[in-house]
Structures are given as structure tokens and as C-alpha cells.
Design an enzyme around this catalytic site. Structure first.
Site, short mmCIF file in Angstrom:
data_model
loop_
_atom_site.label_atom_id
_atom_site.label_comp_id
_atom_site.label_asym_id
_atom_site.label_seq_id
_atom_site.Cartn_x
_atom_site.Cartn_y
_atom_site.Cartn_z
CB SER A 134 1.87 8.66 2.82
OG SER A 134 2.00 9.87 3.55
CE1 TYR A 147 1.80 5.89 7.37
CE2 TYR A 147 2.78 7.97 6.73
CZ TYR A 147 1.74 7.08 6.67
OH TYR A 147 0.64 7.36 5.90
N1 LIG Z 1 -4.71 10.26 7.54
C1 LIG Z 1 -3.63 10.72 6.92
O1 LIG Z 1 -3.18 11.84 7.17
C2 LIG Z 1 -2.94 9.87 5.87
C3 LIG Z 1 -1.98 10.49 5.06
C4 LIG Z 1 -1.33 9.74 4.10
C5 LIG Z 1 -1.62 8.40 3.94
N2 LIG Z 1 -2.55 7.81 4.76
C6 LIG Z 1 -2.79 6.40 4.59
O2 LIG Z 1 -4.16 6.17 4.31
C7 LIG Z 1 -4.55 4.90 4.82
C8 LIG Z 1 -5.77 5.07 5.72
O3 LIG Z 1 -5.42 5.90 6.80
P1 LIG Z 1 -6.51 6.61 7.73
O4 LIG Z 1 -6.01 7.98 7.96
O5 LIG Z 1 -7.84 6.43 7.19
O6 LIG Z 1 -6.27 5.80 9.08
P2 LIG Z 1 -7.27 4.94 9.97
O7 LIG Z 1 -8.57 5.64 10.14
O8 LIG Z 1 -6.47 4.59 11.20
O9 LIG Z 1 -7.52 3.64 9.10
C9 LIG Z 1 -6.60 2.61 9.04
C10 LIG Z 1 -7.29 1.37 8.51
O10 LIG Z 1 -6.29 0.34 8.49
C11 LIG Z 1 -6.84 -0.81 9.10
N3 LIG Z 1 -5.78 -1.61 9.72
C12 LIG Z 1 -4.82 -1.23 10.58
N4 LIG Z 1 -4.09 -2.30 10.95
C13 LIG Z 1 -4.61 -3.38 10.29
C14 LIG Z 1 -4.31 -4.75 10.26
N5 LIG Z 1 -3.32 -5.28 10.99
N6 LIG Z 1 -5.05 -5.56 9.47
C15 LIG Z 1 -6.08 -5.06 8.73
N7 LIG Z 1 -6.40 -3.75 8.71
C16 LIG Z 1 -5.68 -2.94 9.50
C17 LIG Z 1 -7.82 -0.29 10.13
O11 LIG Z 1 -8.83 -1.26 10.36
P3 LIG Z 1 -9.02 -2.08 11.73
O12 LIG Z 1 -8.69 -1.17 12.86
O13 LIG Z 1 -10.45 -2.49 11.65
O14 LIG Z 1 -8.08 -3.24 11.61
C18 LIG Z 1 -8.43 0.89 9.39
O15 LIG Z 1 -9.50 0.46 8.57
C19 LIG Z 1 -3.33 4.35 5.57
O16 LIG Z 1 -2.61 3.47 4.72
C20 LIG Z 1 -2.51 5.59 5.84
O17 LIG Z 1 -1.14 5.32 5.99
C21 LIG Z 1 -3.21 8.53 5.71
#
Ligand SMILES: NC(=O)c1ccc[n+]([C@@H]2O[C@H](COP(=O)([O-])OP(=O)(O)OC[C@H]3O[C@@H](n4cnc5c(N)ncnc54)[C@H](OP(=O)(O)O)[C@@H]3O)[C@@H](O)[C@H]2O)c1
Length: 249
Positions: A134, A147
Site C-alpha cells: 500500500s 496497517y
Molecule cells: N482500498 C484501498 O484503498 C487500498 C489501498 C492500498 C492497499 N489496499 C490493499 O488491497 C487489498 C484489497 O483491499 P480492498 O480495498 O479490495 O478491500 P476489501 O474489499 O475489504 O477486500 C479484502 C479481501 O481480503 C479478504 N480477507 C480479509 N480477511 C481475510 C482472511 N482472514 N482470510 C482470507 N481472506 C481475507 C476478503 O475476503 P473475505 O471477506 O471473503 O474473507 C476480501 O476478499 C488489501 O490487501 C488492502 O490492504 C487497499
């Protein structure tokens, strides 16, 4: 990187960025499985396969690996997308609960998923791993302290992993998203990038030859390079303003 003829597993692909990335690979012609705890969120999505996995549970990861490799012995791309983005108040020691969850999912989960698949990928002598850090791993957002620490660790781990896998035929790429408008970021940050726009840029960078070792979209560049560019202190002070939203501040 070719995205049209891959056999892909995106752990953390049931929602958000992972779900969107899965669709891009699928639309390009690849075979895609998405993993997560709540796979029912994806049921019925044309062409996407699912595997149930909780990355905080080592046995669940190994079971998911066995299931995916039995169906797809030609698996050649693993994406470690699972992550939680929790806010914390470090003046309250009770934040340790959020800290523990964050490290368990974002850091140990990433390491365990990679460990589950490296023997297979090295055995094939070809393939790729995409990790997800990130912009906050490079420029903290103090409201999400652990985080940021977990993502800085994912960055460092990715750099070491690339060195360990050099010469095996397995490539390692780090995706470094800025704020993207899902998972609550759209509320915390009105300037968060729409997911579709973010993915357009990601695919443009990912399909370059050679594959870049880091995928840094334009919006993420100011975070990724703040220290180099001399803007770190000023940007960190601005990002610390969000702490005033905490109760009692
Ligand atoms: N959105 C942003 O602004 C942003 C910025 C920088 C980096 N990121 C990174 O990008 C990635 C995706 O984020 P997103 O924004 O798309 O968030 P999101 O929609 O909340 O997706 C998170 C994913 O992680 C899975 N997850 C969470 N806990 C888990 C567990 N214990 N076991 C297996 N899977 C798990 C969830 O699946 P289930 O709920 O089905 O388990 C979901 O598929 C993350 O690593 C996040 O840190 C996001």
C-alpha cells in the site's frame, strides 16, 4: 506479464480490488479462482471459480492449496490480496486487538499463502507471485498505524522474496495501491480512486514487458516516493490531521 492465458489464484479476491482484478484476468482469457472466507459473495459470477480460505488459519490455507492444485495443476500466478484496514487509537492500549488482527491477516497471511505455493511454482520453473502492499506502507496514515506497519513489512518481505526466487523462473511483483474507493476508503478519503480507473492503470502497467517489479499507479507515486522527493515530513503532518477525528482529540 501476459494476462490472457494464465491460471490464477487471487486470495482475497472475493470483493474490492481483488474481485475487480479477477474480472480483468477472466475477461482477458485467463482461468481465475478467487479465495476468501465469504466465497458466497462471488457465487454466480460467470466463469469465476472460488475456494474458501481463511489466511489466519494455516490448515485452511493448506486445504485451499490442495483443492486449487488438484483442479488446476497448471496454476501459474498467485496473488496475495487478503487484507484488513483497521483504524486505531494508539493512546488506548485496547488497540492491540486491531493490531493483532492486522498482522495476522496482512503480514502472516501473506507469508503463509506464499509458502503454500512456492514449492509448486518453483517446481514448474515458471510463474508469478503478486503481493499487495500500500502507499501507506511508504508514507504512514497515522489513523491506521499497524496497517501501515504491516504493509511496510509486506514491501520488505517482497524484496527479499524476489531475491530468494531469483533464477527459479518465478517472478515477484508488488502492487502498491493508493486509496481506492472501496472497503470504507471512499468514506475516509473522498479523493480515493474509483476501482475501475485504478484497475485500468494497473493492467496497463502489469502487461508491460518486462513486468515492472512494482506496480505504482500515478496517484500512488507521491506516497511511494515521498522520502526520495523530500515531501515526506510535510505529507505526514497533513495525514496526521485525521487523528483529530478520534474521540476525545
Ligand atoms: N482500498 C484501498 O484503498 C487500498 C489501498 C492500498 C492497499 N489496499 C490493499 O488491497 C487489498 C484489497 O483491499 P480492498 O480495498 O479490495 O478491500 P476489501 O474489499 O475489504 O477486500 C479484502 C479481501 O481480503 C479478504 N480477507 C480479509 N480477511 C481475510 C482472511 N482472514 N482470510 C482470507 N481472506 C481475507 C476478503 O475476503 P473475505 O471477506 O471473503 O474473507 C476480501 O476478499 C488489501 O490487501 C488492502 O490492504 C487497499
Amino acid at each position: 506479464m501476459d494476462i490472457s492465458a494464465r491460471t490464477v489464484l487471487i486470495v482475497g479476491g472475493t470483493t474490492g480490488i481483488g474481485r475487480g482484478l479477477a474480472q480483468r484476468f477472466l475477461d482477458a482469457g485467463s482461468t481465475v479462482t478467487v479465495g476468501g472466507r465469504n466465497t458466497e459473495q462471488v457465487e454466480g459470477a460467470d466463469g469465476l471459480e472460488t475456494v474458501r480460505v481463511d489466511v489466519t488459519d494455516p490448515a485452511s490455507i493448506l486445504a485451499a492449496r490442495d483443492e486449487v492444485l488438484a483442479k488446476h495443476p497448471d496454476l501459474d500466478l498467485v496473488v496475495t490480496m487478503s487484507g484488513v484496514m483497521l483504524t486505531e487509537d494508539l493512546r488506548d492500549p485496547g488497540h492491540i486487538t486491531q493490531a493483532e488482527t492486522t498482522i495476522a491477516v496482512n503480514l502472516l497471511g501473506t507469508i503463509r499463502v506464499i509458502d503454500a505455493f512456492t514449492p509448486h511454482l518453483i517446481g514448474r520453473g515458471a510463474g508469478d507471485i503478486i503481493t499487495v502492499s500500500s502507499g501507506i506502507g511508504f508514507l504512514p496514515f497515522p489513523l491506521m498505524a499497524t496497517y501501515g506497519a504491516s504493509k511496510a513489512a509486506v514491501h520488505s518481505y517482497t524484496e527479499s522474496l524476489r531475491a530468494h526466487l531469483a533464477g527459479t523462473g518465478v517472478g515477484v511483483t508488488e502492487l502498491i495501491p493508493p486509496a481506492v474507493a472501496n472497503a470504507g476508503q471512499e468514506k475516509l478519503n473522498p479523493n480515493a480512486l474509483p476501482t475501475g480507473d485504478f484497475l485500468d492503470e494497473v493492467i496497463g502497467l502489469l502487461t508491460r514487458t518486462p513486468t515492472p517489479k512494482e506496480i505504482v499507479v500515478e496517484r500512488a507515486a507521491s506516497l511511494r516516493w515521498a522520502e526520495r522527493d523530500g515531501t515526506y515530513a510535510e505529507l505526514l503532518a497533513a495525514r496526521s490531521q485525521s487523528l483529530s477525528n478520534l474521540p476525545g482529540r
